[in-house]
Design a protein around this motif. Sequence first.
Motif, PDB file in Angstrom:
ATOM      1  N   ASP A 397      17.295  31.445  24.410  1.00  0.00           N
ATOM      2  CA  ASP A 397      18.627  31.502  24.800  1.00  0.00           C
ATOM      3  C   ASP A 397      18.737  31.917  26.260  1.00  0.00           C
ATOM      4  O   ASP A 397      18.544  33.140  26.841  1.00  0.00           O
ATOM      5  N   THR A 402      25.778  28.511  37.748  1.00  0.00           N
ATOM      6  CA  THR A 402      25.667  27.720  38.816  1.00  0.00           C
ATOM      7  C   THR A 402      25.252  28.696  40.101  1.00  0.00           C
ATOM      8  O   THR A 402      24.344  28.192  40.973  1.00  0.00           O
ATOM      9  N   ARG A 513      33.251  25.099  32.750  1.00  0.00           N
ATOM     10  CA  ARG A 513      33.855  26.166  33.222  1.00  0.00           C
ATOM     11  C   ARG A 513      35.297  25.774  33.786  1.00  0.00           C
ATOM     12  O   ARG A 513      35.079  24.637  34.749  1.00  0.00           O
TER      13      ARG A 513
HETATM   14  C1  WT7 Z   1      28.758  30.990  32.649  1.00  0.00           C
HETATM   15  C2  WT7 Z   1      28.021  30.139  33.942  1.00  0.00           C
HETATM   16  C3  WT7 Z   1      23.947  28.086  33.269  1.00  0.00           C
HETATM   17  C4  WT7 Z   1      24.224  26.848  33.094  1.00  0.00           C
HETATM   18  C5  WT7 Z   1      25.575  26.342  32.416  1.00  0.00           C
HETATM   19  C6  WT7 Z   1      26.675  27.004  32.822  1.00  0.00           C
HETATM   20  C7  WT7 Z   1      28.153  31.334  30.382  1.00  0.00           C
HETATM   21  C8  WT7 Z   1      25.610  30.689  30.504  1.00  0.00           C
HETATM   22  C9  WT7 Z   1      24.761  31.435  28.836  1.00  0.00           C
HETATM   23  C10 WT7 Z   1      24.063  32.041  27.550  1.00  0.00           C
HETATM   24  C11 WT7 Z   1      25.939  33.370  26.949  1.00  0.00           C
HETATM   25  C12 WT7 Z   1      26.252  32.003  29.016  1.00  0.00           C
HETATM   26  C13 WT7 Z   1      28.189  32.757  30.989  1.00  0.00           C
HETATM   27  C14 WT7 Z   1      27.894  32.447  32.659  1.00  0.00           C
HETATM   28  N1  WT7 Z   1      26.745  31.090  30.008  1.00  0.00           N
HETATM   29  N2  WT7 Z   1      24.501  30.648  29.689  1.00  0.00           N
HETATM   30  N3  WT7 Z   1      22.792  31.876  27.372  1.00  0.00           N
HETATM   31  N4  WT7 Z   1      24.677  32.820  26.752  1.00  0.00           N
HETATM   32  N5  WT7 Z   1      26.808  32.952  27.781  1.00  0.00           N
HETATM   33  O1  WT7 Z   1      26.762  27.321  34.040  1.00  0.00           O
HETATM   34  O2  WT7 Z   1      29.252  26.514  34.324  1.00  0.00           O
HETATM   35  O3  WT7 Z   1      28.142  28.131  35.870  1.00  0.00           O
HETATM   36  O4  WT7 Z   1      28.835  29.047  33.901  1.00  0.00           O
HETATM   37  O5  WT7 Z   1      28.252  30.331  31.714  1.00  0.00           O
HETATM   38  O6  WT7 Z   1      29.599  33.105  30.918  1.00  0.00           O
HETATM   39  O7  WT7 Z   1      28.753  33.334  33.475  1.00  0.00           O
HETATM   40  P1  WT7 Z   1      28.086  27.787  34.847  1.00  0.00           P
END
Ligand code: WT7
Length: 633
Positions: A397, A402, A513
């Motif tokens: 997990d 980003t 997001r």
């Molecule tokens: C946000 C970042 C990283 C690539 C995809 C998203 C959430 C990301 C997890 C996880 C719980 C997660 C967080 C973070 N998030 N991975 N494994 N468990 N929450 O990238 O669009 O930049 O979003 O995604 O809230 O801050 P992103």
Amino acid sequence: MHNTFQIKTFEEYLEVYQNSISEPEKFWADIASHFQWHKTWDNVLEWDFTKPQIKWFEGAQLNITINCLDRHLPEKANHTALIWEPNSPNDSYRTYSYQSLFNEVCRMANVLKLMGIKKGDRVCIYMPMIPDLAFAILACARIGAIHSVIFAGFSANSISDRIIDSHCKHIITADAMSRGAKQIPVKAVVDEAIENIDFIENVLVINHQNWPVIYKENRDISYDILKQKVSVECEAEMMQAEDELFILYTSGSTGKPKGVVHTCGGYMVYTGYTFANVFQYQSKDIYWCTADIGWITGHSYMIYGPLLNAATTLMFEGVPNFPDPGRFWQVIDKHHVNIFYTAPTAIRSLMACGIEHVLPYNLSSLKTLGTVGEPINEEAWQWYFDHIGKGKCPIVDTWWQTETGGILLSALAGISPIKPTHAGLPLPGIQPVLLNSDGNEISENNVEGYLAVKFPWPSMIRTTWGDHERCRMNYFDTYKGYYFTGDGAKRDENGLYRIIGRVDDVINVSGHRFGTAEIENAINQTPNIVESAVVGFPHDIKGQGIYAFVVVENFTTDIENLKMQIIETIVEKIGRIAKPDKIQIISGLPKTRSGKIMRRILRKITEGEIENLGDTSTLLDPLIVEEIIKGRI
Ligand code: WT7
């Protein structure tokens, strides 16, 4: 890089982690030495989080594509680099060896040069999930152009905002794309996006589906014509470690998406290192990341990370439920996928379709599973573990963003302890902390706080394009001396992290997001709308859904029509991925006397926690709350 930096046991992880913290520069210099540099660095790290200024491997020169391609050719020219699985299972898949990928990338790089693209120029890429998208990214990197990929679900309006923000004079696109049973024009969306932009020099069009395209004279060029004119050899441009590699736009708490900037050296070292360690990739494994390249996961763990490790990476054009909800599992059996990396939202939606779509497939090639993008709930985790991994595949997990460029919190597959719904321990070199609301570190375990990082890592955000102050304010100002993630997290008795979710005005819908302000801005441009407030609410499949509260100027009885107009505006301003799940028309928003919208109350209402709204005495008009509760959807 010959995988000598792959950690093999938990004891080794603990030791490496300790060293990476006590002597970070020595640690990262050692990891970096596994890559090919034209010139090595004068200085491993220089940093100051107050500015912020972060420089890794200063003075070093490299080209990331030499590390992704040229470096593997002597031994692995015939090894498969890319497998492309098309939208329709009836069309044939394609494979590219390292040699043929190298040729394609060099060919496109030469075409980009013919178009007048030079080092440092920004190139906007708006394309479906086809091999040419990978070529385009790597071709930019080859000649030192800065790629800015825009997910193909964004609207013309979103494209034009991003093109203007980073002043992209050049665009790479394709005629059309297929998503399941739908065929969607792509080039036409680009045409609309740049209609009123006067600095566009040219648009390169890849022909994917023989879809009729209008070519604007002196601006649009067909790749099929230009590629005849160039060779398949293209010398790589030498880049400074801190030269920009790419920009990727992401949503924040203000209305305007920001261009997160990543640089060549640090990004290469970190994505290469973490890909090998998190997934424990072994030579000849078939690796499949289902993310779209339009998001950071596609950049780091479908293209760069795997290719840096001479891996075989699978790219899928389609969607999980076409032609039926067994497609993922069919593709796994068809290509003997060993490592499978997807999003919780995909798992939940396929789980809801029923086990009968999984049973026809044996899935015996799988060794490792991964999730990314949002918290995974216990039930989905268990289903994934039991029915896809057959109880024998570790699930990593992976938590990251980003802005972080690569994975920061995750188990190493088969090596570190796995606990359902927990991202787990930090990767080597990562120093996460939990802060209380005063900004002080909470050192004990079994606690909850704001997740921050107190020491730099090579692939962290360097700036937000064109607005460094925004980068400082967003990530380095709330808690002085730390990079603040915007997430809340728990740390259990063994130091394993569990992400709770965003603590800012960002919502995560199916792993995508959005800023609430961004959606509100779009809604407010619909005729007859006075103002609106958007919050995320718990959604069984998407993780979070979008709930919009909307105040109209003149009350209308044709609510359905109004809702349709709102949705149309959002699709036009942002894209179809930002459609709200629920829209409630109200006569006013709950505001404090100073005019601040009390989102906390709206969130509680959408969560169904109406008994527990907290203090509403500061509200300007407490009756509004009752009205909203009565009308909630
Ligand atoms: C946000 C970042 C990283 C690539 C995809 C998203 C959430 C990301 C997890 C996880 C719980 C997660 C967080 C973070 N998030 N991975 N494994 N468990 N929450 O990238 O669009 O930049 O979003 O995604 O809230 O801050 P992103």
